[in-house]
Motif scaffolding. Sequence first.
Motif, PDB file in Angstrom:
ATOM      1  N   TYR A  39      69.230  21.757-107.628  1.00 16.74           N
ATOM      2  CA  TYR A  39      67.955  21.400-107.016  1.00 16.74           C
ATOM      3  C   TYR A  39      67.174  22.667-106.686  1.00 16.74           C
ATOM      4  O   TYR A  39      67.719  23.770-106.668  1.00 16.74           O
ATOM      5  CB  TYR A  39      68.157  20.622-105.705  1.00 16.74           C
ATOM      6  N   LEU A  66      73.827  22.340-106.559  1.00 18.28           N
ATOM      7  CA  LEU A  66      73.439  20.977-106.932  1.00 18.28           C
ATOM      8  C   LEU A  66      72.427  20.927-108.071  1.00 18.28           C
ATOM      9  O   LEU A  66      72.175  19.855-108.633  1.00 18.28           O
ATOM     10  CB  LEU A  66      72.839  20.256-105.717  1.00 18.28           C
ATOM     11  N   GLU A 120      84.692  13.653-106.128  1.00 19.00           N
ATOM     12  CA  GLU A 120      84.314  14.465-107.279  1.00 19.00           C
ATOM     13  C   GLU A 120      85.535  14.819-108.128  1.00 19.00           C
ATOM     14  O   GLU A 120      85.415  15.066-109.326  1.00 19.00           O
ATOM     15  CB  GLU A 120      83.622  15.745-106.810  1.00 19.00           C
ATOM     16  N   ASP A 166      70.771   6.684 -98.715  1.00 22.04           N
ATOM     17  CA  ASP A 166      70.928   7.084-100.107  1.00 22.04           C
ATOM     18  C   ASP A 166      72.127   8.036-100.209  1.00 22.04           C
ATOM     19  O   ASP A 166      72.165   9.064 -99.526  1.00 22.04           O
ATOM     20  CB  ASP A 166      69.649   7.790-100.565  1.00 22.04           C
ATOM     21  N   PRO A 167      73.134   7.711-101.046  1.00 20.53           N
ATOM     22  CA  PRO A 167      74.296   8.602-101.182  1.00 20.53           C
ATOM     23  C   PRO A 167      73.932  10.027-101.577  1.00 20.53           C
ATOM     24  O   PRO A 167      74.664  10.967-101.257  1.00 20.53           O
ATOM     25  CB  PRO A 167      75.130   7.915-102.281  1.00 20.53           C
ATOM     26  N   ARG A 168      72.794  10.206-102.246  1.00 21.65           N
ATOM     27  CA  ARG A 168      72.383  11.555-102.618  1.00 21.65           C
ATOM     28  C   ARG A 168      72.145  12.420-101.392  1.00 21.65           C
ATOM     29  O   ARG A 168      72.417  13.635-101.410  1.00 21.65           O
ATOM     30  CB  ARG A 168      71.124  11.506-103.477  1.00 21.65           C
ATOM     31  N   LEU A 169      71.643  11.803-100.328  1.00 21.62           N
ATOM     32  CA  LEU A 169      71.414  12.559 -99.097  1.00 21.62           C
ATOM     33  C   LEU A 169      72.725  13.014 -98.483  1.00 21.62           C
ATOM     34  O   LEU A 169      72.836  14.128 -97.957  1.00 21.62           O
ATOM     35  CB  LEU A 169      70.632  11.699 -98.095  1.00 21.62           C
ATOM     36  N   LEU A 209      81.792   8.488 -99.881  1.00 24.24           N
ATOM     37  CA  LEU A 209      81.564   8.936-101.248  1.00 24.24           C
ATOM     38  C   LEU A 209      82.831   8.821-102.088  1.00 24.24           C
ATOM     39  O   LEU A 209      82.768   8.502-103.280  1.00 24.24           O
ATOM     40  CB  LEU A 209      81.053  10.379-101.241  1.00 24.24           C
ATOM     41  N   THR A 245      85.621  13.692-101.490  1.00 19.85           N
ATOM     42  CA  THR A 245      84.325  13.087-101.776  1.00 19.85           C
ATOM     43  C   THR A 245      84.309  12.332-103.096  1.00 19.85           C
ATOM     44  O   THR A 245      83.287  11.758-103.477  1.00 19.85           O
ATOM     45  CB  THR A 245      83.221  14.155-101.806  1.00 19.85           C
ATOM     46  N   ARG A 289      75.537  13.564-100.180  1.00 16.51           N
ATOM     47  CA  ARG A 289      76.073  14.646-101.025  1.00 16.51           C
ATOM     48  C   ARG A 289      75.374  15.965-100.721  1.00 16.51           C
ATOM     49  O   ARG A 289      76.001  17.027-100.713  1.00 16.51           O
ATOM     50  CB  ARG A 289      75.904  14.281-102.498  1.00 16.51           C
ATOM     51  N   THR A 290      74.067  15.896-100.497  1.00 18.38           N
ATOM     52  CA  THR A 290      73.333  17.118-100.172  1.00 18.38           C
ATOM     53  C   THR A 290      73.812  17.702 -98.851  1.00 18.38           C
ATOM     54  O   THR A 290      74.026  18.915 -98.737  1.00 18.38           O
ATOM     55  CB  THR A 290      71.823  16.825-100.099  1.00 18.38           C
ATOM     56  N   HIS A 307      65.884  16.520 -98.316  1.00 20.79           N
ATOM     57  CA  HIS A 307      66.999  15.576 -98.209  1.00 20.79           C
ATOM     58  C   HIS A 307      67.580  15.591 -96.793  1.00 20.79           C
ATOM     59  O   HIS A 307      67.845  14.536 -96.198  1.00 20.79           O
ATOM     60  CB  HIS A 307      68.087  15.930 -99.223  1.00 20.79           C
TER      61      HIS A 307
END
Length: 305
Positions: free
Chosen positions: A30, A28, A144, A5-8, A76, A142, A10-11, A38
């Motif tokens: 969170y 983030l 962003e 998962d790309p979210r992992l 990313l 990344t 990024r974390t 994560h």
Amino acid sequence: MNSIDPRLLRTLLAVMRHGSMSAAAAALGYVPSAVSQHVARLEQQVGTELLSRRPGGGVTPTAAGRALADSAARVLAATADFQRLADDIARSGAPELSIGVYATAAGRLLPTALAELRRTHPDVSLHVTETEPVHGLRGLRTGEIDLLLAYRYLPEDPPGAADLQIRALGREPLWLMAAHGTGVVALDDCRTSDWAAGHPGTPDRRLLQRWAHRAGIDPAVRYETDDYHTALALIAQGLAVGLVPASVVRGWHDPDRPLARVEDLPAAGRPEREVLAVTRPRASHPVVDDLADLLSAAVAATRDA
């Protein structure tokens, strides 16, 4: 192994960037437990420890963590470029551009350029984030950030990586400033003055030291600040002298505390900083070149006395 998962990713990058789970969670949006989960899930998927936890909540990336982070940044960035292209096609080609910019340029160089860009490209969707170059480079890699407006005080300073495309927009002079009416009108007057400058090791402080050595002076830095507006306020009160970018000086408007520019600096090697536009080589945006041209003109204007 299942796809990650790309979210992992990024974390993980956020934790490595900020140095702790709690700081990454705040950045983030969170809760800290979600960040911890994560990272744990990612470590489980790759089968090795990525972060070494320290007492007090700090973390240090392992060799595996650093290697994975390098690849994650590229993945990313490529994902962001693909998504942006898909979005542009869906929006009939209307470009979207995310810009990272350092503080003094955000207040002095960028607004006029963006206003002109808006007139010539009314359909462009802009997102501007204020960031120092060292952090902006991470965001650029990344995905962003699409365009980073950065400075470079000395040739050996970043940015300068082979994986980035760098365009020189010009050189902004640093003016030696003093308070009007204090009798400081020449470089010799500054030899016994207190100075305001950045903290030791910062690019502007290192430039000051190198320039001062060539000029034959030994500046006594009594006021250390990385904020040029604070430095100007100290200078205007007659407490110090200092090197300040021309664009920042032009933004000073206090008739009760006028400034004076020391003019007799040695002609060779006058202090200045490079202004750079940095992009990923494969990230092509229709408005980047136009914006870079406008910014180059803004930098050139700072050289006019």
